[in-house]
Design a protein around this motif. Sequence first.
Motif, short mmCIF file in Angstrom:
data_model
loop_
_atom_site.label_atom_id
_atom_site.label_comp_id
_atom_site.label_asym_id
_atom_site.label_seq_id
_atom_site.Cartn_x
_atom_site.Cartn_y
_atom_site.Cartn_z
N ARG A 120 -12.24 12.40 79.15
CA ARG A 120 -13.56 12.27 78.55
C ARG A 120 -13.78 13.31 77.46
N MET A 121 -13.30 14.53 77.71
CA MET A 121 -13.43 15.57 76.70
C MET A 121 -12.60 15.24 75.47
N LYS A 122 -11.44 14.66 75.70
CA LYS A 122 -10.57 14.28 74.58
C LYS A 122 -11.24 13.22 73.72
N GLU A 123 -11.91 12.27 74.36
CA GLU A 123 -12.63 11.22 73.63
C GLU A 123 -13.73 11.82 72.77
N LYS A 124 -14.39 12.86 73.30
CA LYS A 124 -15.54 13.44 72.61
C LYS A 124 -15.14 14.50 71.60
N LYS A 125 -13.87 14.92 71.62
CA LYS A 125 -13.44 15.98 70.71
C LYS A 125 -13.47 15.44 69.29
N MET A 126 -14.45 15.84 68.54
CA MET A 126 -14.67 15.26 67.23
C MET A 126 -13.82 15.95 66.16
N VAL A 127 -13.47 15.20 65.15
CA VAL A 127 -12.71 15.73 64.04
C VAL A 127 -13.66 16.25 62.96
N SER A 128 -13.09 16.68 61.86
CA SER A 128 -13.91 17.15 60.74
C SER A 128 -13.69 16.24 59.55
N ILE A 129 -14.66 16.20 58.66
CA ILE A 129 -14.46 15.57 57.36
C ILE A 129 -14.29 16.70 56.35
N THR A 130 -13.59 16.41 55.28
CA THR A 130 -13.34 17.43 54.26
C THR A 130 -14.13 17.10 53.01
N ALA A 131 -14.96 18.04 52.60
CA ALA A 131 -15.78 17.86 51.40
C ALA A 131 -15.26 18.77 50.30
N LYS A 138 -14.08 22.13 51.95
CA LYS A 138 -14.78 22.65 53.12
C LYS A 138 -14.75 21.62 54.23
N LYS A 139 -14.37 22.06 55.44
CA LYS A 139 -14.35 21.16 56.59
C LYS A 139 -15.71 21.19 57.28
N ILE A 140 -16.23 19.99 57.56
CA ILE A 140 -17.51 19.86 58.26
C ILE A 140 -17.26 19.14 59.58
N SER A 150 -26.71 8.69 50.73
CA SER A 150 -26.08 8.39 49.45
C SER A 150 -27.05 8.72 48.32
N ASP A 151 -26.54 9.45 47.33
CA ASP A 151 -27.37 9.84 46.19
C ASP A 151 -26.60 9.52 44.92
N HIS A 152 -26.78 8.27 44.44
CA HIS A 152 -26.05 7.78 43.29
C HIS A 152 -24.54 7.84 43.57
N ARG A 153 -23.78 8.62 42.80
CA ARG A 153 -22.33 8.67 43.02
C ARG A 153 -21.94 9.80 43.97
N GLU A 154 -22.91 10.45 44.57
CA GLU A 154 -22.63 11.55 45.48
C GLU A 154 -23.20 11.24 46.87
N VAL A 155 -22.79 12.03 47.85
CA VAL A 155 -23.38 11.93 49.17
C VAL A 155 -23.93 13.30 49.55
N LYS A 160 -27.48 20.91 60.99
CA LYS A 160 -28.58 21.79 61.34
C LYS A 160 -28.62 23.02 60.44
N ASN A 161 -27.45 23.43 59.97
CA ASN A 161 -27.37 24.71 59.26
C ASN A 161 -27.16 24.59 57.76
N ILE A 162 -26.54 23.50 57.31
CA ILE A 162 -26.26 23.39 55.88
C ILE A 162 -26.54 21.97 55.39
N THR A 163 -26.77 21.88 54.09
CA THR A 163 -26.84 20.60 53.38
C THR A 163 -25.85 20.68 52.24
N LEU A 164 -24.90 19.77 52.22
CA LEU A 164 -23.82 19.82 51.24
C LEU A 164 -23.77 18.52 50.44
N GLN A 165 -23.75 18.63 49.13
CA GLN A 165 -23.71 17.46 48.26
C GLN A 165 -22.39 17.47 47.49
N TYR A 166 -21.68 16.34 47.51
CA TYR A 166 -20.40 16.28 46.81
C TYR A 166 -20.08 14.83 46.46
N TYR A 167 -19.07 14.64 45.61
CA TYR A 167 -18.70 13.31 45.17
C TYR A 167 -17.89 12.59 46.25
#
Length: 238
Positions: A120-131, A138-140, A150-155, A160-167
């Motif tokens: 169950r822990m393995k199923e819940k072990k989440m990966v990161s996305i790379t921005a 940066k790994k999130i 979605s904000d035009h051509r960016e996301v 809780k701690n950061i807001t990151l905008q990138y293409y």
Amino acid sequence: MNVIICDQDKSFVSYLYKLLLSYPLVGKIEPEIYYSSDLMLLHFIPDKYDVIFMEIDLDNRDGIQVAEAIRRMDKTCKIVYITNNLKKCCEAYRVMAFRYIIKSYELQKMEEGILEVLDRMKEKKMVSITASYQGVKKKIPVDKIIYIKSDHREVVVCTKNITLQYYETMQNLMEELGDMYFVQPHRSYLVNLKYVKGVISEYIILKENEKRIPVSKARNQEVIESFIDYLFRTDETE
């Protein structure tokens, strides 16, 4: 996976340690061993550990009270009691214990219970996305993402701690996150169901500040079904 083993029985600790190390996992399990609940609490680092395997009767302390002390520091770490004490099973759920495994079971059944926890822990072990942001990658952690807009051509990725905008395109993120408890209530949003408090009319209500995310009429039923399905499939206690 960061794990604590806390038990006075050194032979059992050795057995459990070897069992955990033999579990097939991408990366590795790193068990920390404590023979005293006081020592465990002294060295406990909030938000570091995935699961604690512990005896409920430790050095004359009540394991429920030990768990209460853990919960004051960390709300999400899974607590698994492995014990011969049959009397405190109901109390264990007051401190959000993940499992209550009886040592006196035949060895195979006890191992099955322990390995089920790891599954169950393995199923819940989440990966990161790379921005890619200002030339820096940066790994999130996916588990920390509340929603993506979605904000035009960016996301815009909001945690809780950061807001990151990138293409990036929403389509690429949908393909990457679609099977990780995310739902798309509107063409401009992806929402992590872990942070959803409820669905009311044309809005998703988030746990964080009860922020509202719009739900299109065409996706309303799908969002409701996804949220209900998530509640049945998860053990989240936040």
